[in-house]
Design an enzyme around this catalytic site. Structure first.
Site, short mmCIF file in Angstrom:
data_model
loop_
_atom_site.label_atom_id
_atom_site.label_comp_id
_atom_site.label_asym_id
_atom_site.label_seq_id
_atom_site.Cartn_x
_atom_site.Cartn_y
_atom_site.Cartn_z
N ARG A 1 0.76 -28.81 -35.45
CA ARG A 1 1.09 -29.15 -34.06
C ARG A 1 1.96 -28.06 -33.45
O ARG A 1 2.67 -27.35 -34.17
CB ARG A 1 1.83 -30.49 -33.98
N GLU A 10 6.79 -15.80 -27.71
CA GLU A 10 5.62 -15.88 -26.83
C GLU A 10 4.82 -14.58 -26.78
O GLU A 10 3.62 -14.59 -26.49
CB GLU A 10 6.05 -16.27 -25.42
N HIS A 33 10.83 -23.48 -20.51
CA HIS A 33 11.98 -23.31 -19.64
C HIS A 33 13.20 -24.12 -20.07
O HIS A 33 14.29 -23.91 -19.52
CB HIS A 33 11.60 -23.69 -18.20
N ASP A 38 16.59 -13.12 -23.07
CA ASP A 38 15.89 -12.39 -24.12
C ASP A 38 16.79 -11.40 -24.85
O ASP A 38 16.41 -10.88 -25.90
CB ASP A 38 14.70 -11.63 -23.54
N ARG A 87 9.13 -11.94 -24.47
CA ARG A 87 7.92 -11.23 -24.07
C ARG A 87 7.71 -9.99 -24.93
O ARG A 87 6.64 -9.78 -25.51
CB ARG A 87 8.03 -10.83 -22.60
#
Length: 342
Positions: free
Chosen positions: A266, A222, A272, A128, A172
């Site tokens: 879509r 995400e 991962h 990240d 995150r």
């Protein structure tokens, strides 16, 4: 001198390069012995060790993952966790511990070193790229490369079917992967956790793209969230460091786009794949240098420090400083990418 090594948190391309750098220099130049602890902080908690010498690190430079294994074990939440770690280090005659990990793993190392006198040296690891005090963390370059290649491939199928493709990448609390891969891959919308997004604006950008006969690609981290509330994310639950397991924003956004624009949408969740596989050349270079400098810090007795990249130099910074706050995307950098939205 005997030195322990552990890798904690999510696996990351370049971990093995760090281990190799530490062991090769430590054995060849300083005559140290090494012991590897299995599966992050679980290893010293339970006394689970593996031999770590030069034969053990041969051939691991290009390998992804970690030969030591990893976990998200938090020893500070285990009964008598600190005492158990100290007992293991004493039993194994370990005089220093090199901890390779992200904010959680290094946060534990900072407390063990600062409050409990456990001699730790940290190495920053996270795809990240959200650890403060270092310009880059290894693993990030590989993750961006994987995501960029995926976006490149998705452009052709999106345009063949004239549909919207939403690409969910990791991130995150920080949108570095989304920003870098989205900009490098020519995405038409990039959404990051640092700035809540307006779904109507996203749909407007998408409609604009279709007017020029091109199918849009939306890259979303995400942890990105809309302005008008929180997302209901799938697969709830928390790890031992209190982190919610995130997933679902890409699927949710695709449904919203389809219902509001009437365009087929879509989702591709890279998951991962971003942190698996062989590390890039840059990550091998950086991870190797981190390993070499980490063992130098041990030799100097400079504990409670983390090695960090500043420009092209490797420096040492206090672990407490490095884990005090996350490094998030500067709004000015995100504004630069906005030129290409729509």
């Amino acid at each position: 001198m005997r030195v322990g090594v552990l890798t904690g948190g999510g696996d990351c391309p370049g971990l093995n390069a760090v281990i190799r750098g530490v062991v090769r220099k430590g054995v060849q130049e300083y005559g140290y012995d090494f012991v590897g602890f299995r599966d992050g902080w679980r290893g010293p908690l339970e006394g689970d060790t593996v031999p770590l010498d030069i034969p053990a690190v041969r051939g691991i430079l290009p390998r992804g993952g970690t030969v030591l294994g990893s976990s998200r074990t938090n020893p500070l939440k285990q009964q008598d966790g600190v005492r158990r770690i100290k007992d293991t280090l004493a039993k194994e005659e370990v005089e220093a511990l090199i901890t390779i990990g992200g904010e959680d793993t290094l946060g534990v190392a900072a407390r063990l070193s600062g409050e409990y006198g456990v001699p730790c040296v940290g190495v920053p690891k996270t795809i990240d790229n959200d650890l403060s005090a270092t310009d880059y963390t290894f693993g990030f370059d590989t993750a961006v490369g994987v995501a960029t290649e995926a976006i490149d491939r998705l452009h052709t199928t999106a345009e063949s079917h004239m549909r919207v493709l939403v690409v969910e990448v990791m991130g995150r609390h920080a949108g570095w992967i989304a920003l870098h891969s989205g900009l490098a891959g020519g995405a038409n919308v990039i959404l990051i956790p640092e700035q809540r997004f307006d779904v109507d604006q996203v749909c407007a950008w998408i409609e604009s793209r279709f007017k020029v006969r091109y199918a849009p690609i939306v890259v979303v981290a995400e942890g990105a969230m809309p302005k008008d509330g929180e997302l209901v994310l799938k697969h709830g639950g928390k790890d031992s460091f209190g982190h919610v397991r995130l997933t679902g924003v890409g699927e949710w956004l695709a449904k919203e786009i389809e219902s509001r624009t009437g365009k087929e949408a879509r989702t591709t969740v890279l998951g991962h794949t971003q942190r698996g596989g062989t590390p890039s050349a840059f990550d091998r270079w950086l991870a190797t240098r981190f390993g070499l400098h980490a063992i130098d810090a041990v030799r100097d007795g400079d504990y409670g420090k983390m090695v960090a990249l500043r420009g092209t130099d490797i420096v040492r910074v206090p672990l407490a400083e490095a884990t005090a706050k996350l490094k998030t995307v500067d709004p000015r950098l995100y504004a630069e990418a906005g030129v290409f939205f729509g």
